[in-house]
Enzyme design. Structure first.
Site, mmCIF file in Angstrom:
data_model
loop_
_atom_site.group_PDB
_atom_site.id
_atom_site.type_symbol
_atom_site.label_atom_id
_atom_site.label_comp_id
_atom_site.label_asym_id
_atom_site.label_seq_id
_atom_site.Cartn_x
_atom_site.Cartn_y
_atom_site.Cartn_z
ATOM 1 N N GLU A 197 37.551 49.984 39.546
ATOM 2 C CA GLU A 197 37.874 48.620 39.148
ATOM 3 C C GLU A 197 36.647 47.720 39.167
ATOM 4 O O GLU A 197 35.900 47.729 40.162
ATOM 5 C CB GLU A 197 38.961 48.050 40.078
ATOM 6 N N HIS B 80 43.905 43.671 38.002
ATOM 7 C CA HIS B 80 44.420 43.685 39.379
ATOM 8 C C HIS B 80 44.853 42.272 39.795
ATOM 9 O O HIS B 80 44.431 41.744 40.824
ATOM 10 C CB HIS B 80 43.363 44.228 40.346
#
Length: 310
Positions: free
Chosen positions: A257, A276
């Site tokens: 990420e 996220h």
């Protein structure tokens, strides 16, 4: 008392923490040195064994969120360090995002947006014909707080049928929430029109949804992952989308990420990705920050926290 806060948290609980302790924030060069820290509060930052061992004064690690997979909980326990977390604070926020992603996929909203910005010349193009969620079967992988909230929205808002898989939840407990329990993941996947994944990440759930499981899915199903990136084999998911085995997929979480621009999922037109942001609402950030600060301060004062993980 010194508290290191490794990443930004809501301003209101941060201000309260400053009134109670010396706070070293993420933008302070001292944030990387935990040798004088009595507590640390982390969001996504990893807390490996070495960091814990190098913090002799450390009494408590506060996880700003639910998942503690980036914290070496065993090492914390060995060193007498309490780990607190916030299992209830972001339930509504994550559940609402999951439902939003279901709607985005079912109504092909990203495709509509792309075509509109490209200068669409006709209304309601056939290739953007969507589907309704009403009457569809919602398959829940994991039956914790977030899944149960998603289930409640799906049932009350759309009249969806509810089915679930969780080896730690019995059929009777699932039935209490109106969920038909499946003893095997594959049978759930074969029945579900929409699959929502809400499980913690660990060795037992690493690539829980892989090539075999995606093959078992009902043709034309939608898959939503708001859990952790490692729960889904992302390359297998990209292949399933490209082959048309799934009608669409959405992920708020990735193994790396943020994902790189050449990530195979980002090349699929029937994929929706978010950064996220499941817990990133004003309301959830205030609740999460308040709970983690309350519990960190409780431990430092010698009191029992509300949510101790270990």
């Amino acid at each position: 008392m010194q508290v290191v806060v490794t990443e930004p948290i809501h301003a209101v609980p941060l201000a309260r923490l400053r009134r109670e302790a010396e706070v070293v924030t993420w933008d302070d060069p001292r944030a990387g040195d935990w040798s004088q820290a009595d507590a640390v509060i982390v969001r996504a930052a990893a807390v490996p064994r070495a960091r814990i061992a190098a913090a002799p004064r450390l009494k408590v690690i506060g996880k700003h969120g639910i998942g503690v997979d980036a914290i070496d909980v065993g090492a914390a326990r060995e060193h007498g360090v309490t780990v607190v977390y916030t299992p209830t604070a972001n339930v509504d926020s994550v559940a609402e995002l999951a439902v939003g992603l279901m709607l985005a996929l079912a109504r092909k909203l990203p495709g509509n947006d792309r075509l509109l910005r490209a200068g669409a010349t006709r209304l309601a193009p056939p290739e953007l014909t969507g589907t309704e969620l009403g009457g569809k079967t919602l398959g829940l992988v994991g039956l914790g707080r977030i899944s149960r909230r998603i289930a409640a929205i799906g049932r009350a808002g759309f009249g969806m049928r509810l089915a679930g898989y969780d080896p730690y939840v019995c059929a009777e407990s699932a039935a209490a929430f109106g969920i038909t329990h499946h003893a095997a993941l594959e049978t759930l996947l074969a029945e579900a029109d929409v699959i929502s994944i809400s499980v913690p990440y660990g060795p037992q759930t690493h690539h829980l949804i892989g090539a075999a499981e995606l093959t078992a899915c009902r043709s034309g199903a939608l898959l939503i992952n708001t859990a952790r990136g490692g729960v889904v084999d992302e390359r297998a998911l990209a292949a399933a989308l490209a082959a048309g085995r799934l009608a669409g997929a959405a992920c708020d979480v990735f193994e790396e990420e943020p994902p790189k621009p050449d990530h195979p999922l980002l090349a699929q037109p029937n994929f929706v990705g978010t950064l996220h942001v499941g817990a990133a609402t004003e309301e959830a950030l205030l609740r999460v920050g308040t709970i983690v600060v309350d519990d960190v301060l409780a431990v430092l004062r010698g009191a029992a926290p509300q949510f101790a993980y270990a």
